[in-house]
Design a protein around this motif. Structure first.
Motif: not given
Ligand SMILES: [Zn+2]
Length: 313
Positions: A72-98
Protein backbone atom coordinates in the motif's frame (compact mmCIF):
# COMPACT_ATOMS: atom_id res chain seq x y z
CA UNK A 1 -11.64 6.87 7.86
CA UNK A 2 -11.36 9.86 10.14
CA UNK A 3 -11.30 7.62 13.25
CA UNK A 4 -7.95 6.27 12.07
CA UNK A 5 -6.31 9.56 13.04
CA UNK A 6 -7.06 8.91 16.73
CA UNK A 7 -5.41 5.49 16.66
CA UNK A 8 -2.08 5.97 14.88
CA UNK A 9 1.26 6.80 16.53
CA UNK A 10 -0.29 6.61 20.00
CA UNK A 11 3.06 6.51 21.82
CA UNK A 12 4.00 10.00 20.64
CA UNK A 13 3.02 13.43 21.91
CA UNK A 14 0.65 14.17 19.04
CA UNK A 15 -1.88 16.85 18.11
CA UNK A 16 -4.85 15.31 16.33
CA UNK A 17 -7.56 16.63 14.00
CA UNK A 18 -10.02 14.43 12.05
CA UNK A 19 -7.71 14.70 9.02
CA UNK A 20 -4.22 15.05 10.42
CA UNK A 21 -1.83 14.05 13.17
CA UNK A 22 1.36 15.86 14.02
CA UNK A 23 3.84 15.94 16.86
CA UNK A 24 7.14 14.78 18.26
CA UNK A 25 7.30 11.01 17.81
CA UNK A 26 10.32 9.12 19.16
CA UNK A 27 12.46 12.24 18.83
CA UNK A 28 11.34 13.24 15.30
CA UNK A 29 8.80 15.73 13.99
CA UNK A 30 6.20 13.57 12.27
CA UNK A 31 3.06 14.61 10.40
CA UNK A 32 0.37 12.47 8.77
CA UNK A 33 -2.22 14.12 6.55
CA UNK A 34 -5.21 12.49 4.87
CA UNK A 35 -4.95 13.54 1.24
CA UNK A 36 -5.28 10.96 -1.56
CA UNK A 37 -4.58 8.30 1.03
CA UNK A 38 -2.17 9.26 3.79
CA UNK A 39 0.88 11.46 3.41
CA UNK A 40 3.48 10.70 6.09
CA UNK A 41 6.33 13.18 6.62
CA UNK A 42 9.30 12.77 8.95
CA UNK A 43 11.64 15.76 9.30
CA UNK A 44 15.36 15.04 9.62
CA UNK A 45 18.54 17.02 10.11
CA UNK A 46 21.84 15.37 9.23
CA UNK A 47 25.04 15.82 11.22
CA UNK A 48 27.37 18.46 9.69
CA UNK A 49 29.87 15.93 8.28
CA UNK A 50 27.25 13.74 6.56
CA UNK A 51 27.01 13.63 2.79
CA UNK A 52 23.45 14.39 1.71
CA UNK A 53 23.55 12.47 -1.57
CA UNK A 54 24.79 9.23 -0.08
CA UNK A 55 22.22 9.59 2.71
CA UNK A 56 19.46 10.02 0.11
CA UNK A 57 20.64 6.87 -1.71
CA UNK A 58 20.49 4.85 1.50
CA UNK A 59 17.08 6.36 2.34
CA UNK A 60 15.71 5.37 -1.08
CA UNK A 61 17.12 1.88 -0.55
CA UNK A 62 15.20 1.54 2.72
CA UNK A 63 12.04 2.94 1.15
CA UNK A 64 12.27 0.57 -1.81
CA UNK A 65 12.35 -2.31 0.68
CA UNK A 66 9.28 -0.80 2.32
CA UNK A 67 7.47 -0.65 -1.00
CA UNK A 68 8.13 -4.35 -1.51
CA UNK A 69 7.02 -5.25 2.03
CA UNK A 70 3.99 -2.95 2.13
CA UNK A 71 1.97 -3.05 -1.08
CA UNK A 72 0.00 0.00 0.00
CA UNK A 73 3.03 2.31 -0.07
CA UNK A 74 2.32 4.17 -3.30
CA UNK A 75 5.01 6.86 -3.44
CA UNK A 76 8.20 7.82 -1.65
CA UNK A 77 10.31 10.95 -1.73
CA UNK A 78 13.43 12.23 0.03
CA UNK A 79 14.12 15.96 -0.05
CA UNK A 80 16.66 17.96 1.90
CA UNK A 81 15.02 17.89 5.32
CA UNK A 82 12.06 15.59 5.02
CA UNK A 83 11.20 12.02 4.06
CA UNK A 84 7.75 11.61 2.51
CA UNK A 85 5.74 8.44 2.04
CA UNK A 86 2.28 8.18 0.55
CA UNK A 87 0.20 5.21 1.73
CA UNK A 88 -3.12 3.97 0.42
CA UNK A 89 -5.70 2.79 2.97
CA UNK A 90 -5.94 -0.97 3.52
CA UNK A 91 -9.40 -2.57 3.32
CA UNK A 92 -9.53 -2.84 7.13
CA UNK A 93 -8.94 0.23 9.31
CA UNK A 94 -6.86 -1.78 11.81
CA UNK A 95 -4.50 -2.82 9.02
CA UNK A 96 -4.14 0.79 7.90
CA UNK A 97 -3.29 1.82 11.46
CA UNK A 98 -0.74 -0.99 11.84
CA UNK A 99 0.81 -0.12 8.48
CA UNK A 100 1.22 3.61 9.24
CA UNK A 101 2.77 2.77 12.64
CA UNK A 102 5.07 0.16 11.15
CA UNK A 103 6.29 2.35 8.25
CA UNK A 104 6.88 5.30 10.61
CA UNK A 105 8.83 3.16 13.09
CA UNK A 106 10.86 1.55 10.31
CA UNK A 107 11.90 4.96 8.92
CA UNK A 108 12.65 6.36 12.37
CA UNK A 109 14.84 3.32 13.07
CA UNK A 110 16.73 4.15 9.88
CA UNK A 111 17.12 7.85 10.81
CA UNK A 112 18.35 6.89 14.29
CA UNK A 113 20.92 4.52 12.78
CA UNK A 114 22.07 7.40 10.55
CA UNK A 115 22.48 9.59 13.62
CA UNK A 116 20.07 12.15 12.18
CA UNK A 117 18.28 14.72 14.31
CA UNK A 118 15.02 16.49 13.50
CA UNK A 119 14.15 20.08 12.65
CA UNK A 120 12.37 22.48 10.33
CA UNK A 121 10.94 20.83 7.21
CA UNK A 122 12.44 23.49 4.93
CA UNK A 123 15.82 24.45 6.41
CA UNK A 124 16.51 21.82 9.08
CA UNK A 125 16.87 24.39 11.90
CA UNK A 126 16.48 22.65 15.24
CA UNK A 127 15.28 25.59 17.31
CA UNK A 128 12.12 27.65 17.34
CA UNK A 129 10.24 24.94 15.40
CA UNK A 130 6.44 24.83 15.64
CA UNK A 131 3.61 23.04 13.89
CA UNK A 132 1.58 25.05 11.37
CA UNK A 133 -1.48 24.19 9.36
CA UNK A 134 -0.81 25.41 5.81
CA UNK A 135 -3.81 25.08 3.45
CA UNK A 136 -5.17 22.37 5.72
CA UNK A 137 -1.97 20.27 5.92
CA UNK A 138 0.33 20.08 8.96
CA UNK A 139 4.00 21.14 8.68
CA UNK A 140 6.80 21.63 11.23
CA UNK A 141 8.59 24.87 10.39
CA UNK A 142 11.01 27.22 12.12
CA UNK A 143 9.68 30.75 12.63
CA UNK A 144 11.89 32.17 9.84
CA UNK A 145 10.65 29.63 7.26
CA UNK A 146 7.07 30.06 8.47
CA UNK A 147 7.32 33.82 7.91
CA UNK A 148 8.92 33.33 4.48
CA UNK A 149 6.24 30.81 3.42
CA UNK A 150 3.53 33.22 4.51
CA UNK A 151 5.13 36.13 2.60
CA UNK A 152 5.53 33.98 -0.49
CA UNK A 153 1.88 32.87 -0.45
CA UNK A 154 0.78 36.47 0.06
CA UNK A 155 2.97 37.64 -2.85
CA UNK A 156 1.47 34.92 -5.07
CA UNK A 157 -2.01 35.96 -4.05
CA UNK A 158 -1.27 39.63 -4.85
CA UNK A 159 0.19 38.76 -8.24
CA UNK A 160 -2.81 36.57 -9.07
CA UNK A 161 -5.21 39.35 -8.11
CA UNK A 162 -3.27 41.96 -10.10
CA UNK A 163 -3.45 40.04 -13.40
CA UNK A 164 -6.87 40.87 -14.79
CA UNK A 165 -8.27 38.64 -17.51
CA UNK A 166 -9.64 39.84 -20.85
CA UNK A 167 -13.34 39.11 -20.44
CA UNK A 168 -14.61 39.19 -24.08
CA UNK A 169 -11.75 37.03 -25.34
CA UNK A 170 -12.07 34.81 -22.28
CA UNK A 171 -15.75 34.18 -23.04
CA UNK A 172 -14.95 33.24 -26.64
CA UNK A 173 -12.22 30.89 -25.41
CA UNK A 174 -14.54 29.34 -22.83
CA UNK A 175 -17.27 28.77 -25.44
CA UNK A 176 -14.84 27.04 -27.83
CA UNK A 177 -13.32 24.97 -25.02
CA UNK A 178 -16.69 23.92 -23.63
CA UNK A 179 -17.80 22.69 -27.07
CA UNK A 180 -15.25 19.87 -26.83
CA UNK A 181 -16.83 18.72 -23.57
CA UNK A 182 -20.29 19.07 -25.13
CA UNK A 183 -19.27 16.74 -27.96
CA UNK A 184 -18.29 14.18 -25.32
CA UNK A 185 -21.69 14.63 -23.65
CA UNK A 186 -23.50 13.96 -26.94
CA UNK A 187 -21.30 10.95 -27.71
CA UNK A 188 -21.87 9.39 -24.27
CA UNK A 189 -25.63 10.03 -24.60
CA UNK A 190 -25.76 8.12 -27.88
CA UNK A 191 -24.28 5.18 -25.97
CA UNK A 192 -27.33 5.33 -23.69
CA UNK A 193 -25.70 7.07 -20.74
CA UNK A 194 -25.76 10.42 -19.03
CA UNK A 195 -22.44 11.09 -17.39
CA UNK A 196 -21.41 13.66 -14.82
CA UNK A 197 -17.87 13.24 -16.09
CA UNK A 198 -18.94 14.98 -19.33
CA UNK A 199 -20.04 17.96 -17.20
CA UNK A 200 -16.50 18.12 -15.79
CA UNK A 201 -15.13 17.93 -19.35
CA UNK A 202 -17.33 20.89 -20.37
CA UNK A 203 -16.17 22.91 -17.35
CA UNK A 204 -12.48 22.04 -17.75
CA UNK A 205 -12.68 22.81 -21.48
CA UNK A 206 -14.23 26.19 -20.69
CA UNK A 207 -11.52 26.94 -18.10
CA UNK A 208 -8.77 25.96 -20.53
CA UNK A 209 -10.28 28.05 -23.31
CA UNK A 210 -10.73 31.02 -20.97
CA UNK A 211 -7.11 30.81 -19.81
CA UNK A 212 -5.74 30.64 -23.36
CA UNK A 213 -7.69 33.54 -24.86
CA UNK A 214 -8.46 35.49 -21.68
CA UNK A 215 -4.83 35.20 -20.50
CA UNK A 216 -5.66 34.32 -16.88
CA UNK A 217 -8.55 32.63 -15.08
CA UNK A 218 -9.46 35.08 -12.33
CA UNK A 219 -12.61 34.84 -10.21
CA UNK A 220 -14.85 36.42 -12.83
CA UNK A 221 -13.39 33.92 -15.30
CA UNK A 222 -14.44 31.01 -13.07
CA UNK A 223 -17.94 32.47 -12.76
CA UNK A 224 -18.14 32.85 -16.56
CA UNK A 225 -17.03 29.22 -16.98
CA UNK A 226 -19.66 27.99 -14.51
CA UNK A 227 -22.42 29.91 -16.34
CA UNK A 228 -21.23 28.65 -19.73
CA UNK A 229 -21.12 25.09 -18.36
CA UNK A 230 -24.74 25.33 -17.16
CA UNK A 231 -25.89 26.65 -20.56
CA UNK A 232 -23.74 24.18 -22.49
CA UNK A 233 -25.12 21.20 -20.54
CA UNK A 234 -28.61 22.30 -21.59
CA UNK A 235 -27.57 22.67 -25.23
CA UNK A 236 -25.61 19.40 -25.26
CA UNK A 237 -28.56 17.55 -23.75
CA UNK A 238 -30.98 19.15 -26.22
CA UNK A 239 -28.79 18.30 -29.21
CA UNK A 240 -28.10 14.78 -27.89
CA UNK A 241 -31.84 14.03 -27.59
CA UNK A 242 -32.68 15.45 -31.03
CA UNK A 243 -29.87 13.43 -32.52
CA UNK A 244 -31.11 10.30 -30.75
CA UNK A 245 -34.61 10.87 -32.19
CA UNK A 246 -33.14 11.39 -35.67
CA UNK A 247 -31.05 8.21 -35.45
CA UNK A 248 -34.02 6.20 -34.14
CA UNK A 249 -36.20 7.49 -37.01
CA UNK A 250 -33.49 6.61 -39.52
CA UNK A 251 -33.24 3.09 -38.11
CA UNK A 252 -36.96 2.64 -38.68
CA UNK A 253 -36.58 3.97 -42.26
CA UNK A 254 -38.84 6.95 -41.59
CA UNK A 255 -36.77 9.20 -43.89
CA UNK A 256 -36.83 12.26 -41.69
CA UNK A 257 -33.98 14.71 -42.06
CA UNK A 258 -32.40 16.28 -38.97
CA UNK A 259 -33.77 19.61 -40.18
CA UNK A 260 -37.29 18.16 -40.37
CA UNK A 261 -37.01 16.82 -36.82
CA UNK A 262 -36.01 20.26 -35.63
CA UNK A 263 -39.00 21.81 -37.39
CA UNK A 264 -41.41 19.34 -35.84
CA UNK A 265 -39.73 19.43 -32.42
CA UNK A 266 -42.64 21.21 -30.69
CA UNK A 267 -44.89 18.36 -31.85
CA UNK A 268 -42.56 15.78 -30.23
CA UNK A 269 -42.50 17.85 -27.07
CA UNK A 270 -46.30 18.05 -26.90
CA UNK A 271 -46.28 14.28 -26.24
CA UNK A 272 -46.35 14.15 -22.45
CA UNK A 273 -44.46 10.84 -22.20
CA UNK A 274 -41.70 12.14 -24.46
CA UNK A 275 -41.56 15.43 -22.58
CA UNK A 276 -41.32 13.56 -19.27
CA UNK A 277 -38.36 11.53 -20.51
CA UNK A 278 -36.75 14.70 -21.86
CA UNK A 279 -37.07 16.51 -18.52
CA UNK A 280 -35.86 13.46 -16.62
CA UNK A 281 -32.68 13.21 -18.72
CA UNK A 282 -32.01 16.92 -18.31
CA UNK A 283 -32.47 16.76 -14.52
CA UNK A 284 -30.28 13.66 -14.17
CA UNK A 285 -27.63 15.39 -16.29
CA UNK A 286 -27.69 18.51 -14.12
CA UNK A 287 -27.65 16.56 -10.86
CA UNK A 288 -24.72 14.35 -11.92
CA UNK A 289 -22.83 17.38 -13.23
CA UNK A 290 -23.49 19.31 -10.01
CA UNK A 291 -22.22 16.43 -7.87
CA UNK A 292 -19.01 16.00 -9.86
CA UNK A 293 -18.45 19.71 -10.46
CA UNK A 294 -19.01 21.11 -6.98
CA UNK A 295 -15.54 20.37 -5.57
CA UNK A 296 -13.74 21.20 -8.83
CA UNK A 297 -15.46 24.55 -9.24
CA UNK A 298 -14.95 25.48 -5.58
CA UNK A 299 -11.24 24.69 -5.83
CA UNK A 300 -10.95 26.64 -9.11
CA UNK A 301 -12.57 29.65 -7.44
CA UNK A 302 -10.15 29.49 -4.50
CA UNK A 303 -7.14 29.09 -6.79
CA UNK A 304 -8.27 32.04 -8.90
CA UNK A 305 -8.21 34.29 -5.85
CA UNK A 306 -4.89 32.84 -4.68
CA UNK A 307 -6.43 32.32 -1.25
CA UNK A 308 -4.37 30.44 1.32
CA UNK A 309 -4.53 29.69 5.00
CA UNK A 310 -1.76 29.34 7.55
CA UNK A 311 -2.03 29.12 11.30
CA UNK A 312 -0.11 27.80 14.30
CA UNK A 313 -1.55 24.47 15.44
ZN1 LIG B 1 13.31 26.69 8.67
Amino acid sequence: MAGIMDKILTDGNMTRTPYSVCGMYKGYYVTVHMNQGFLLRINYKLAENMDLNSFKNRAYGVMNQLRVAEKKVSATNVVDHVIEVRLMPASLAKNTIAMIDSVTNHLIGFLQAEGANTGCQLCGAEYDVNSYEVNGAPHFLCSTCARQSMNQMEAERQSKLSVKSNLPLGIIGALIGSLLGAVLWVAIYQGGYIAGIAGIAIFMGAMKGYSILGKNVDRKGVVVCIIITIIMIFLANEFAIRLAVYLAAKEQHLHMSFEEINRKWSRFMSDSEFKGAYIKDLCVGYILAAITLFGTAKQAFRNAGGSYSMKRM
